[in-house]
Design an enzyme around this catalytic site. Structure first.
Site, short mmCIF file in Angstrom:
data_model
loop_
_atom_site.label_atom_id
_atom_site.label_comp_id
_atom_site.label_asym_id
_atom_site.label_seq_id
_atom_site.Cartn_x
_atom_site.Cartn_y
_atom_site.Cartn_z
N TYR A 238 0.83 -1.21 0.00
CA TYR A 238 0.00 0.00 0.00
C TYR A 238 0.87 1.26 0.00
CZ TYR A 238 -2.79 3.69 2.31
OH TYR A 238 -3.38 4.88 2.66
N LYS A 242 1.54 4.00 -3.00
CA LYS A 242 1.15 5.40 -2.78
C LYS A 242 2.36 6.31 -3.03
CE LYS A 242 -2.41 6.83 -1.37
NZ LYS A 242 -3.65 7.24 -2.07
N1 NAP Z 1 -8.32 6.21 6.28
C1 NAP Z 1 -7.10 6.51 6.68
O1 NAP Z 1 -6.75 6.33 7.86
C2 NAP Z 1 -6.12 7.13 5.71
C3 NAP Z 1 -4.89 7.57 6.22
C4 NAP Z 1 -3.98 8.15 5.36
C5 NAP Z 1 -4.29 8.29 4.02
N2 NAP Z 1 -5.46 7.83 3.54
C6 NAP Z 1 -5.75 8.00 2.11
O2 NAP Z 1 -7.00 8.60 1.98
C7 NAP Z 1 -7.65 8.15 0.81
C8 NAP Z 1 -9.02 7.64 1.15
O3 NAP Z 1 -8.91 6.61 2.09
P1 NAP Z 1 -10.21 5.95 2.73
O4 NAP Z 1 -9.88 5.57 4.11
O5 NAP Z 1 -11.37 6.79 2.43
O6 NAP Z 1 -10.27 4.61 1.85
P2 NAP Z 1 -11.50 3.65 1.64
O7 NAP Z 1 -12.53 3.85 2.67
O8 NAP Z 1 -10.91 2.29 1.47
O9 NAP Z 1 -12.09 4.12 0.24
C9 NAP Z 1 -11.42 3.94 -0.96
C10 NAP Z 1 -12.27 4.49 -2.06
O10 NAP Z 1 -11.57 4.37 -3.31
C11 NAP Z 1 -12.46 3.82 -4.25
N3 NAP Z 1 -11.76 3.10 -5.31
C12 NAP Z 1 -10.88 2.08 -5.16
N4 NAP Z 1 -10.48 1.66 -6.36
C13 NAP Z 1 -11.12 2.41 -7.28
C14 NAP Z 1 -11.14 2.44 -8.69
N5 NAP Z 1 -10.40 1.58 -9.40
N6 NAP Z 1 -11.90 3.37 -9.32
C15 NAP Z 1 -12.65 4.22 -8.61
N7 NAP Z 1 -12.70 4.22 -7.27
C16 NAP Z 1 -11.94 3.33 -6.61
C17 NAP Z 1 -13.32 2.87 -3.43
O11 NAP Z 1 -14.45 2.53 -4.19
P3 NAP Z 1 -15.25 1.15 -3.95
O12 NAP Z 1 -16.28 1.48 -2.92
O13 NAP Z 1 -15.81 0.85 -5.27
O14 NAP Z 1 -14.27 0.14 -3.46
C18 NAP Z 1 -13.60 3.76 -2.23
O15 NAP Z 1 -14.59 4.69 -2.55
C19 NAP Z 1 -6.74 7.10 0.20
O16 NAP Z 1 -6.02 7.69 -0.85
C20 NAP Z 1 -5.81 6.71 1.34
O17 NAP Z 1 -4.57 6.33 0.85
C21 NAP Z 1 -6.41 7.26 4.36
#
Ligand code: NAP
Length: 493
Positions: A238, A242
């Site tokens: 991951y 990234k």
């Molecule tokens: N949550 C954390 O603690 C955290 C911390 C640091 C950074 N981040 C970053 O924040 C961002 C959002 O994280 P999150 O926690 O919201 O993740 P998440 O809940 O896993 O959501 C990921 C999203 O990306 C979509 N997605 C995945 N593959 C895709 C594709 N091929 N085409 C279109 N959409 C796609 C998923 O859609 P589906 O519903 O279809 O799967 C979902 O809507 C990410 O970039 C992550 O690296 C998160």
């Protein structure tokens, strides 16, 4: 940074393309924009589906139908549906495809002509994702979003959400600086993204030639990701992909106004739209639940280490502020969005609060309604202690059972096989999470602080877009907001 134009006002009559809005973070972003600026022109939400009907369904069920939108629903009452259909356009697509997989050419033209901001939050966040999938989504997906942004004639800012942990396991202060293309974390080899893509392609060809089953293919692709990540100094697939996504954007952006946001560990909302909302079963919460159910025989975490937590609404507030602050600035800018520098909390305090919450204040109850007693467990405060514990508590007894099984003509075969599987999985998880359980880095947030000061100059914005982690009182936040919120919204669902 000068005083910002009013942030909410700057969104009036603007259109935003958002990826990843069925996910945790982008969903909060969508809710926030709709709540604070009802006169936003339009939000185009890219949803991973094949057609418009399914996009509409996912929008209703997985975005606006969620509890998170409760406050907005109360605000609009019966007009909520018409407000949403007026302001939100679900778009069927997929970031792994060029033009984001949007096949409706009229819609494509409309978005290119109308969008002022893009927020790219879509990603795969599985630490051990298949390498082909992670490269497609986190690296090529980022490139496709950038290419798409280049076609948007009015684009003011592209926000790319990355992660602070793309920095790997670096100890000390980690600066808000861009990756250089080809940079690795161990300085051994140079990283060539094209070569990584070819390795995956070759790996898949070999697997298909061998007629590998789907399960074998999945396992091989997962192992390949971890192997390539570790070869270049990253702890998992991951964060490795990234980091590559960031590199590609930095190199190919030309003069696209690019802002990279690197949140740390995103936790439940601090204040907005109401405290405690969270979605998805995340690492910290998985540990907490195992603890509360008295399933843990150990607690592994550096007690002196700083656990970098940041409430989700603060991340979103900083994203909106950065989006406005960097409008039309043809530079790349990086923000690390966390708390480890401005308001650090040590692992020992997190442990203390979790312990107090579940063993004294709010113990889980068993099926008979009796409070579950937290049994004695080992506290492992270093990688070495964790490895030693794994060896003595699990590996040696397993070896003993293996010998006994052989000596008894496989009398314990079933038990041995089952235990072997469980212990192997536990060892795998520990190896995967170990870098984060004993993390020694502190994320510099000087840029974020400057953005905060600029936001602060406007009293209304300072209040509406608060991302000042110094105001978090950790004991109160964890005991009264995050843990109950995670239990209510994430763990129970
Ligand atoms: N949550 C954390 O603690 C955290 C911390 C640091 C950074 N981040 C970053 O924040 C961002 C959002 O994280 P999150 O926690 O919201 O993740 P998440 O809940 O896993 O959501 C990921 C999203 O990306 C979509 N997605 C995945 N593959 C895709 C594709 N091929 N085409 C279109 N959409 C796609 C998923 O859609 P589906 O519903 O279809 O799967 C979902 O809507 C990410 O970039 C992550 O690296 C998160």
């Amino acid at each position: 940074m000068d005083q910002l134009p009013g942030i909410a006002c700057s969104l009036e009559n603007k259109s935003i393309l958002v990826t990843g809005s069925t996910g945790f973070l982008a969903k909060m972003f969508v809710e926030k924009v709709l709540r604070i600026q009802p006169n936003v022109k339009r939000l185009f939400l890219l949803l991973r589906v094949a057609d418009a009907k399914s996009a509409q369904e996912r929008l209703s069920n997985e975005v606006v139908g969620k509890e998170l939108f409760r406050v907005l629903r109360q605000k609009h009452g019966e007009c909520m549906d018409s407000f949403i259909s007026d302001k939100v356009t679900p778009v069927a697509g997929d970031v792994t495809w060029e033009n984001l997989g949007i096949s409706d050419s009229n819609l494509l033209e409309e978005i290119w002509g109308e969008v002022d901001f893009i927020v790219h939050s879509a990603a795969t966040t599985k630490f051990d994702e298949r390498y082909d999938t992670a490269l497609n989504i986190n690296v090529l997906g980022a490139k496709h979003v950038l290419d798409f942004a280049k076609g948007c004639v009015k684009l003011q800012t592209l926000i790319h959400v990355s992660t602070a942990y793309a920095a790997g396991e670096k100890p000390g202060i980690i600066l808000e600086k861009p990756f250089k293309m080809g940079e690795t974390l161990n300085g051994k080899l140079s990283l060539d993204i094209m070569k990584e893509l070819k390795i995956v392609e070759q790996g898949l060809q070999d697997l298909w030639a061998k007629r590998a089953t789907k399960d074998e293919e999945k396992l091989a692709m997962k192992q390949l990701g971890l192997q390539r990540a570790r070869l270049h100094g990253w702890p998992n697939t991951y964060v490795f992909t990234k980091a590559m996504g960031e590199m590609l954007l930095g190199q190919m952006r030309e003069n696209v106004p690019l802002v990279i946001m690197r949140p740390t560990i995103v936790t439940s909302t601090y204040r907005e739209p109401f405290p405690g909302w969270i979605e998805g079963f995340r690492t910290v919460d998985a540990m907490m639940t195992a603890y509360a159910k008295a399933k843990m025989t150990f607690w592994a975490c550096g007690l002196e280490m700083i656990v970098d937590l940041i409430p989700g609404d603060m991340v979103v507030n900083s994203m909106v502020a950065a989006m406005v602050a960097h409008a039309n600035q043809r530079k790349e800018f990086i923000y690390q969005v966390g708390s480890s520098r401005s308001n650090p909390i040590k692992g020992s305090r997190v442990h203390e609060y979790v312990h107090r919450y579940f063993s004294i204040n709010n113990p889980f109850v068993d099926k008979k309604g009796n409070p579950i007693k937290i049994r004695k467990y080992a506290v492992l405060t270093s990688k070495h202690a964790l490895q030693w514990y794994m060896l003595t508590r699990y590996m040696l007894p397993l070896k003993g059972l293996q010998v006994l099984n052989i000596a008894s003509c496989r009398h314990f075969q079933h038990r041995y096989k089952e235990l072997n599987r469980k212990i192997k999985y536990l060892m795998f998880l520990m190896k995967l999470y170990q870098p984060f359980l004993f993390f020694k880095g502190i994320f510099d947030d000087t840029n974020l602080e400057k953005l905060r000061m600029a936001t602060f100059k406007n009293a209304a914005d300072a209040n509406t877009f608060c991302f000042d982690t110094k105001c978090i009182e950790w004991e109160d936040y964890l005991m009264n907001i995050h843990i109950p919120g995670a239990l209510k919204y994430a763990i129970k669902s």
